[in-house]
Design a protein around this motif. Structure first.
Motif, PDB file in Angstrom:
ATOM      1  N   SER A  65      24.717  60.871  27.935  1.00 16.89           N
ATOM      2  CA  SER A  65      26.171  61.012  27.916  1.00 16.89           C
ATOM      3  C   SER A  65      26.609  62.037  26.864  1.00 16.89           C
ATOM      4  O   SER A  65      27.614  62.725  27.053  1.00 16.89           O
ATOM      5  CB  SER A  65      26.859  59.665  27.687  1.00 16.89           C
ATOM      6  OG  SER A  65      26.727  59.249  26.348  1.00 16.89           O
ATOM      7  N   TRP A  66      25.861  62.181  25.762  1.00 20.55           N
ATOM      8  CA  TRP A  66      26.175  63.215  24.769  1.00 20.55           C
ATOM      9  C   TRP A  66      26.003  64.588  25.404  1.00 20.55           C
ATOM     10  O   TRP A  66      26.830  65.472  25.215  1.00 20.55           O
ATOM     11  CB  TRP A  66      25.272  63.065  23.540  1.00 20.55           C
ATOM     12  CG  TRP A  66      25.715  62.003  22.589  1.00 20.55           C
ATOM     13  CD1 TRP A  66      25.892  60.679  22.865  1.00 20.55           C
ATOM     14  CD2 TRP A  66      26.035  62.174  21.213  1.00 20.55           C
ATOM     15  NE1 TRP A  66      26.286  60.025  21.737  1.00 20.55           N
ATOM     16  CE2 TRP A  66      26.379  60.911  20.711  1.00 20.55           C
ATOM     17  CE3 TRP A  66      26.037  63.265  20.355  1.00 20.55           C
ATOM     18  CZ2 TRP A  66      26.748  60.716  19.382  1.00 20.55           C
ATOM     19  CZ3 TRP A  66      26.397  63.061  19.035  1.00 20.55           C
ATOM     20  CH2 TRP A  66      26.755  61.802  18.555  1.00 20.55           C
ATOM     21  N   THR A  69      28.843  65.192  27.848  1.00 22.42           N
ATOM     22  CA  THR A  69      30.098  65.486  27.158  1.00 22.42           C
ATOM     23  C   THR A  69      30.166  66.964  26.787  1.00 22.42           C
ATOM     24  O   THR A  69      31.222  67.594  26.898  1.00 22.42           O
ATOM     25  CB  THR A  69      30.246  64.608  25.902  1.00 22.42           C
ATOM     26  OG1 THR A  69      30.325  63.235  26.309  1.00 22.42           O
ATOM     27  CG2 THR A  69      31.496  64.960  25.107  1.00 22.42           C
ATOM     28  N   CYS A  70      29.055  67.535  26.376  1.00 17.03           N
ATOM     29  CA  CYS A  70      29.028  68.962  26.023  1.00 17.03           C
ATOM     30  C   CYS A  70      29.399  69.847  27.207  1.00 17.03           C
ATOM     31  O   CYS A  70      30.017  70.896  27.026  1.00 17.03           O
ATOM     32  CB  CYS A  70      27.646  69.356  25.500  1.00 17.03           C
ATOM     33  SG  CYS A  70      27.267  68.670  23.877  1.00 17.03           S
ATOM     34  N   GLY A  72      31.390  68.942  29.665  1.00 17.41           N
ATOM     35  CA  GLY A  72      32.689  68.573  30.227  1.00 17.41           C
ATOM     36  C   GLY A  72      32.664  67.384  31.147  1.00 17.41           C
ATOM     37  O   GLY A  72      33.603  67.181  31.906  1.00 17.41           O
ATOM     38  N   GLY A  74      32.780  63.357  32.256  1.00 17.86           N
ATOM     39  CA  GLY A  74      33.505  62.162  31.868  1.00 17.86           C
ATOM     40  C   GLY A  74      34.855  62.441  31.230  1.00 17.86           C
ATOM     41  O   GLY A  74      35.596  63.329  31.651  1.00 17.86           O
ATOM     42  N   ALA A  75      35.163  61.706  30.166  1.00 15.73           N
ATOM     43  CA  ALA A  75      36.457  61.796  29.504  1.00 15.73           C
ATOM     44  C   ALA A  75      36.691  63.142  28.820  1.00 15.73           C
ATOM     45  O   ALA A  75      37.818  63.463  28.462  1.00 15.73           O
ATOM     46  CB  ALA A  75      36.581  60.675  28.472  1.00 15.73           C
ATOM     47  N   SER A  76      35.643  63.941  28.652  1.00 17.54           N
ATOM     48  CA  SER A  76      35.794  65.223  27.960  1.00 17.54           C
ATOM     49  C   SER A  76      36.196  66.360  28.894  1.00 17.54           C
ATOM     50  O   SER A  76      36.330  67.508  28.453  1.00 17.54           O
ATOM     51  CB  SER A  76      34.487  65.594  27.255  1.00 17.54           C
ATOM     52  OG  SER A  76      33.475  65.914  28.192  1.00 17.54           O
ATOM     53  N   ARG A  84      35.508  68.917  21.960  1.00 18.77           N
ATOM     54  CA  ARG A  84      34.355  68.078  22.316  1.00 18.77           C
ATOM     55  C   ARG A  84      33.412  67.932  21.126  1.00 18.77           C
ATOM     56  O   ARG A  84      32.911  66.843  20.845  1.00 18.77           O
ATOM     57  CB  ARG A  84      33.594  68.691  23.490  1.00 18.77           C
ATOM     58  CG  ARG A  84      34.328  68.643  24.780  1.00 18.77           C
ATOM     59  CD  ARG A  84      33.502  69.270  25.889  1.00 18.77           C
ATOM     60  NE  ARG A  84      34.394  69.789  26.906  1.00 18.77           N
ATOM     61  CZ  ARG A  84      34.079  70.722  27.754  1.00 18.77           C
ATOM     62  NH1 ARG A  84      32.882  71.284  27.725  1.00 18.77           N
ATOM     63  NH2 ARG A  84      34.952  71.133  28.645  1.00 18.77           N
ATOM     64  N   TRP A  87      34.865  65.626  18.571  1.00 16.89           N
ATOM     65  CA  TRP A  87      34.842  64.256  19.075  1.00 16.89           C
ATOM     66  C   TRP A  87      33.444  63.665  18.882  1.00 16.89           C
ATOM     67  O   TRP A  87      33.281  62.532  18.436  1.00 16.89           O
ATOM     68  CB  TRP A  87      35.248  64.258  20.541  1.00 16.89           C
ATOM     69  CG  TRP A  87      35.378  62.907  21.188  1.00 16.89           C
ATOM     70  CD1 TRP A  87      35.745  61.731  20.596  1.00 16.89           C
ATOM     71  CD2 TRP A  87      35.167  62.607  22.563  1.00 16.89           C
ATOM     72  NE1 TRP A  87      35.772  60.725  21.525  1.00 16.89           N
ATOM     73  CE2 TRP A  87      35.419  61.230  22.737  1.00 16.89           C
ATOM     74  CE3 TRP A  87      34.793  63.361  23.657  1.00 16.89           C
ATOM     75  CZ2 TRP A  87      35.303  60.602  23.974  1.00 16.89           C
ATOM     76  CZ3 TRP A  87      34.690  62.728  24.885  1.00 16.89           C
ATOM     77  CH2 TRP A  87      34.948  61.365  25.032  1.00 16.89           C
ATOM     78  N   LEU A  88      32.423  64.442  19.198  1.00 18.70           N
ATOM     79  CA  LEU A  88      31.051  63.949  19.088  1.00 18.70           C
ATOM     80  C   LEU A  88      30.609  63.748  17.644  1.00 18.70           C
ATOM     81  O   LEU A  88      29.818  62.846  17.360  1.00 18.70           O
ATOM     82  CB  LEU A  88      30.088  64.894  19.810  1.00 18.70           C
ATOM     83  CG  LEU A  88      30.169  64.862  21.338  1.00 18.70           C
ATOM     84  CD1 LEU A  88      29.422  66.048  21.938  1.00 18.70           C
ATOM     85  CD2 LEU A  88      29.636  63.547  21.878  1.00 18.70           C
TER      86      LEU A  88
END
Length: 122
Positions: A65-66, A69-70, A72, A74-76, A84, A87-88
């Motif tokens: 999931s990390w 996220t990078c 884009g 899910g929620a990012s 992003r 946030w991380l």
């Protein structure tokens, strides 16, 4: 030409109350190259040495999931790369967290990320 970048080591802390950790990845952000990526490597035996009851599949899923996220996921999805990254690296009390943010200079952020993973994680 070398440009500045920021990075943080991704740490697994399987038992928060003990504070023991292992490095499991690196997160690197380079604003000038519009680059944000995470590379992870989970050494299961090291994780289980810290906590024999650690949920290895759950830790792997969280690491995935990390990386998502990078890019884009899910929620990012609506966030800019810098958002992003911030946030991380924000402080948290979970099994996965980012260490302190460090700075460096590199000509190729992707190659620098691989170098840092080799140096700090593998």
């Amino acid at each position: 030409m070398r440009v500045p970048y920021e990075y943080a080591v991704i740490q697994a802390v399987p038992r928060i109350e003990r504070g023991e950790l292992i490095n499991v990845g690196v997160l690197l952000y380079c604003q000038r190259h519009d680059f944000l990526a995470a590379r992870t490597h989970l050494d299961e035996s090291r994780l289980l040495a810290l906590d024999p009851s650690a949920d290895v599949p759950a830790v792997r899923a969280a690491l995935d999931s990390w990386e998502a996220t990078c890019t884009g996921g899910g929620a990012s999805a609506g966030m800019k790369l810098g958002e992003r990254f911030r946030w991380l690296v924000a402080p948290r009390s979970t099994v996965l967290r980012a260490g302190p943010v460090h700075m460096g200079l590199a000509t190729d952020p992707a190659a620098e990320l691989e170098r840092l993973v080799g140096l700090l994680v593998r």
